[in-house]
Each structure stands twice: as C-alpha cells, then as structure tokens.
Design a protein around this motif. Structure first.
Motif, short mmCIF file in Angstrom:
data_model
loop_
_atom_site.label_atom_id
_atom_site.label_comp_id
_atom_site.label_asym_id
_atom_site.label_seq_id
_atom_site.Cartn_x
_atom_site.Cartn_y
_atom_site.Cartn_z
N GLY A 69 4.99 -7.20 -6.72
CA GLY A 69 6.38 -7.54 -6.44
C GLY A 69 6.51 -8.70 -5.46
O GLY A 69 5.60 -9.52 -5.31
N THR A 70 7.63 -8.72 -4.76
CA THR A 70 7.88 -9.86 -3.88
C THR A 70 7.21 -9.72 -2.52
O THR A 70 7.40 -10.58 -1.65
N LYS A 71 6.40 -8.69 -2.34
CA LYS A 71 5.54 -8.64 -1.15
C LYS A 71 4.65 -9.88 -1.10
O LYS A 71 4.24 -10.34 -0.03
N ILE A 72 4.36 -10.40 -2.27
CA ILE A 72 3.51 -11.58 -2.36
C ILE A 72 4.13 -12.76 -1.61
O ILE A 72 3.40 -13.63 -1.08
N LYS A 73 5.46 -12.81 -1.53
CA LYS A 73 6.13 -13.88 -0.80
C LYS A 73 5.87 -13.78 0.71
O LYS A 73 5.78 -14.79 1.40
N ILE A 74 5.72 -12.56 1.21
CA ILE A 74 5.40 -12.36 2.63
C ILE A 74 3.99 -12.87 2.91
O ILE A 74 3.75 -13.57 3.90
N ALA A 75 3.05 -12.54 2.02
CA ALA A 75 1.66 -12.99 2.18
C ALA A 75 1.58 -14.52 2.17
O ALA A 75 0.87 -15.13 2.98
N GLN A 76 2.32 -15.15 1.27
CA GLN A 76 2.31 -16.60 1.17
C GLN A 76 2.98 -17.24 2.38
O GLN A 76 2.49 -18.24 2.91
N HIS A 77 4.07 -16.64 2.84
CA HIS A 77 4.79 -17.16 4.00
C HIS A 77 3.89 -17.13 5.25
O HIS A 77 3.90 -18.07 6.05
N LEU A 78 3.13 -16.06 5.39
CA LEU A 78 2.25 -15.91 6.57
C LEU A 78 0.86 -16.49 6.35
O LEU A 78 0.03 -16.45 7.26
N THR A 79 0.61 -17.02 5.15
CA THR A 79 -0.71 -17.54 4.73
C THR A 79 -1.82 -16.53 5.05
O THR A 79 -2.88 -16.87 5.55
N ARG A 80 -1.56 -15.29 4.72
CA ARG A 80 -2.55 -14.22 4.83
C ARG A 80 -2.77 -13.65 3.43
O ARG A 80 -1.92 -12.94 2.91
N HIS A 81 -3.89 -13.99 2.86
CA HIS A 81 -4.11 -13.69 1.44
C HIS A 81 -5.19 -12.64 1.19
O HIS A 81 -5.51 -12.35 0.04
N ASP A 82 -5.75 -12.07 2.26
CA ASP A 82 -6.94 -11.24 2.10
C ASP A 82 -6.67 -9.77 1.80
O ASP A 82 -7.60 -9.03 1.48
N THR A 83 -5.41 -9.33 1.90
CA THR A 83 -5.14 -7.91 1.63
C THR A 83 -4.22 -7.68 0.44
O THR A 83 -4.13 -6.55 -0.06
N ILE A 84 -3.55 -8.71 -0.04
CA ILE A 84 -2.60 -8.52 -1.14
C ILE A 84 -3.31 -8.05 -2.41
O ILE A 84 -2.73 -7.35 -3.26
N GLY A 85 -4.60 -8.39 -2.53
CA GLY A 85 -5.38 -7.91 -3.67
C GLY A 85 -5.62 -6.41 -3.62
O GLY A 85 -5.70 -5.75 -4.67
N ILE A 86 -5.72 -5.84 -2.41
CA ILE A 86 -5.84 -4.39 -2.29
C ILE A 86 -4.57 -3.73 -2.82
O ILE A 86 -4.63 -2.72 -3.54
N ASP A 87 -3.41 -4.30 -2.47
CA ASP A 87 -2.14 -3.79 -3.00
C ASP A 87 -2.15 -3.79 -4.52
O ASP A 87 -1.70 -2.82 -5.15
N LEU A 88 -2.65 -4.86 -5.10
CA LEU A 88 -2.65 -4.99 -6.56
C LEU A 88 -3.44 -3.86 -7.21
O LEU A 88 -2.98 -3.21 -8.15
N VAL A 89 -4.65 -3.63 -6.69
CA VAL A 89 -5.48 -2.56 -7.24
C VAL A 89 -4.81 -1.21 -7.02
O VAL A 89 -4.74 -0.37 -7.93
N ALA A 90 -4.30 -0.99 -5.81
CA ALA A 90 -3.69 0.30 -5.47
C ALA A 90 -2.55 0.65 -6.41
O ALA A 90 -2.43 1.81 -6.86
N MET A 91 -1.71 -0.32 -6.71
CA MET A 91 -0.54 -0.04 -7.54
C MET A 91 -0.94 0.41 -8.95
O MET A 91 -0.20 1.16 -9.61
N CYS A 92 -2.10 -0.02 -9.41
CA CYS A 92 -2.58 0.38 -10.73
C CYS A 92 -3.36 1.69 -10.69
O CYS A 92 -3.08 2.61 -11.46
N VAL A 93 -4.34 1.78 -9.78
CA VAL A 93 -5.23 2.94 -9.80
C VAL A 93 -4.55 4.21 -9.30
O VAL A 93 -4.89 5.32 -9.75
N ASN A 94 -3.59 4.07 -8.38
CA ASN A 94 -2.86 5.27 -7.94
C ASN A 94 -2.04 5.87 -9.08
O ASN A 94 -1.77 7.07 -9.10
#
Length: 342
Positions: A69-94
């Motif tokens: 979702g648009t959480k990705i905009k927060i990651a891009q705004h803060l230029t912190r890209h190292d945890t958004i991939g964990i979110d991606l996996v979590a949303m599927c595997v959970n």
C-alpha cells in the motif's frame, strides 16, 4: 542530410546493465533463503519446487499475493528502504498461515521509473530477511523500469507466495460457540491504513525528518510482524481452529472471515493496551472508535481461535515462540453483529 542518433533502450530510460547488476547482487540474498524442496536458483525463466522433498504426502497448495500500500510512500520520503520488503513478505505469508499452510516460496515484483541498484538491493535485502523469518525461499521475481509510469525516485512492490498444507490440516475447522480468542500483538500499524496516516501527517503538517518526530517516523516504518513460525508451532500443538490476519478492515472486518454464520466474536477492548502510535492517530484525526477498529489493527495483528480447554496451552506455545499474547474474547451465539466489542 541530417544525421540521426541511433536509438537505444538506455536513451529511452531502461538500463538492462543495471538490471543485470542488481540480479548479481541479489543472488547471494536469495541463496540464503534456500529450504528443502527448492530446485535451482535465481536466473532461470521459472522456479521449480519439489513437494515430496519438502516432506508433504497429500498437500494442498495455498497461494496469495499482496503489496504494501501507500506505506511505500513513507519509506521513499524517509529514504529508508531496508524494511519495506519485510512488510511485503509479511502481507503475503501471514495470509497463508491462516489456512494452516506453511509458506514454501516467494516471488517479488519491483517496478520503478529508473533503477537505482543500491535502492533495489536494499529493498530486496528486506524481502530476503522476510523470507527467512517466514521459512520460505525467495525463488525469483521481476524488476521493471517503466519511465513515464512512475515518477523519478518512485518504485512499487508486489509479492506472490505459495504454501502448502496437508489436506486434513486445512483451517478453519470445527469453530464453535465457546471457543476462545487469543490476540497476538502487532508491531505497530503494519501495512494498512496508510492513506489515512498520510492524510493526517499532511493535516497536522508533520515533518517526519524533524528530530522531534523521529519516534513517530520509526514507528510508522516498523515492519509488519511475521507470525508464520509461531502460528505453525501452535497449530502443531493442537487446539487451534482458525486464525484471522488483521489487515485492511481491521478487527471488525477480518475476524468474521473465519467464523461460521452461527457465532459472533465478543472482543474485550480492555484486554490489551493500544500502542502509542494508534493513540496519536486517533487523537490527530479525532477518529471514532468504530472507524479505528475497521481501519487499523489497533495492536492485534493476528487472532487465534482455540478450543477453550486448550487455550492456556496454546497461549504458552505462542509465548514461548516470542509472541505477546492476550486473551481478548470468545465466540458467542450469533447476533445481528458478527463482531461485538465490550
């Protein structure tokens, strides 16, 4: 005669060499997620998986796909890209584990305007970490440069996971009146409701780069908790009848998805304390309680429906696996509301 410059893919905005460089960087990341059943590695046109080698006798495959979702905009705004991939996996595997399924493998789709290899590698490091937390293999994916579709510096993510469950172990199963509801604590907002979060940040003129808001920024980017291993342990221990992943729609919309039509969930809101980030959201937007409960997880990321006689034993298994567990309610005879709050 006017000479023409030869057209190239790079001139059009797509750099194949950058894509190849990213593939080389992520091969070790993918290799680190290898598990039983995996055949081959990154680089082929498709990935092979041997169910027999993974130990299954009569498996049913379970699949799911999602984004962040648009959480990705927060990651891009803060230029912190190292945890958004964990979110991606979590949303599927959970979503897979609520069927009783063990996630087996995962693929990602990374789309951007112009590939920044360092950013791509950082994102996929998070995806690989998420796969390790879930016990599934990162078997491949797709990286797409699409200038004109995305603005410079933007990217989007999607994920696809496949799991398996023995036919006799498919959930939900045997849910009835009197069963107990256990709630597993979330790590924060997870990956839902961020359009409302961003609206409130704009409304309150919050600068997440400011030191005064560092804690809020960190809280918003805390990755979605992956419940797979703890829930599989609980399922194996016996007594688990259903699970509900609390995503978009919150407690109000997700809990009924795993209940039969003859019962309602009675949830005690005093059984746990909402994390501070939800208090901030509620106050900043003067959000009504009903809206909070159908938009956010409000501190409960997974609900486990268990047999009343085995509730304490299951709770102990989940706690030992690292979860913070609350007894949040029970199933009662069906009323006009599938979820009731007390």
């Amino acid at each position: 005669m006017v000479s023409k410059t030869a057209a190239t893919y790079v001139a059009a905005g797509v750099n194949i060499d950058a894509g190849n460089a990213l593939v080389e960087r992520i091969k070790p990341l993918a290799k680190a997620t290898a598990r039983s059943g995996l055949m081959g590695g990154i680089g082929g046109f498709g990935a092979l998986f041997d169910m027999k080698a993974a130990g299954y006798k009569d498996p049913v495959l379970v699949s799911g796909t999602d984004g962040v979702g648009t959480k990705i905009k927060i990651a891009q705004h803060l230029t912190r890209h190292d945890t958004i991939g964990i979110d991606l996996v979590a949303m599927c595997v959970n979503d897979l584990v609520v069927q009783g399924a063990e996630p087996l493998f995962f693929l990602d789709y990374f789309a951007t305007s112009k590939l920044d290899v360092a950013v791509g590698e950082s994102v996929i490091k998070g995806i690989a970490e998420g796969c390790k937390l879930a016990g599934c293999a990162l078997v491949g994916g797709e990286t797409a440069e699409m200038p004109g579709i995305y603005q410079p510096g933007e990217y989007d993510l999607a994920g696809f996971a496949v799991g398996a469950v023995e036919r006799e172990g498919i959930l939900p199963k045997g849910v009835k009146e009197g069963d107990v509801l256990l709630g597993l604590a979330s790590s924060g907002v997870h990956s839902n409701g961020f359009s409302l979060v961003r609206h409130l940040l704009d409304k309150e003129k919050i600068d997440l780069h400011a030191p005064a808001h560092a804690q809020l920024a960190a809280s918003l980017l805390t990755p979605t908790r992956i419940y797979v291993k703890s829930c599989l342990n609980a399922i194996k221990s016996g007594g688990v009848k259903a699970l509900a992943h609390i995503t978009g729609g919150g407690l109000t919309e997700n809990t009924p998805r795993v209940l039969p039509e003859n019962v309602s969930a009675e949830i005690n809101l005093k059984a746990w304390k909402m994390p501070a980030v939800f208090d901030w959201l509620k106050d900043a937007g003067t959000i009504a309680q009903a809206e909070m409960l159908r938009t956010f997880n409000c501190g409960i990321g997974m609900i486990v429906v268990v047999d009343a006689q085995k509730a304490e034993a299951v709770k102990a298994v989940l706690s030992k696996a690292g979860e913070t567990v609350f007894t949040i309610g029970k199933l009662v005879p069906r009323t006009d509301k599938p979820v009731m709050y007390i």
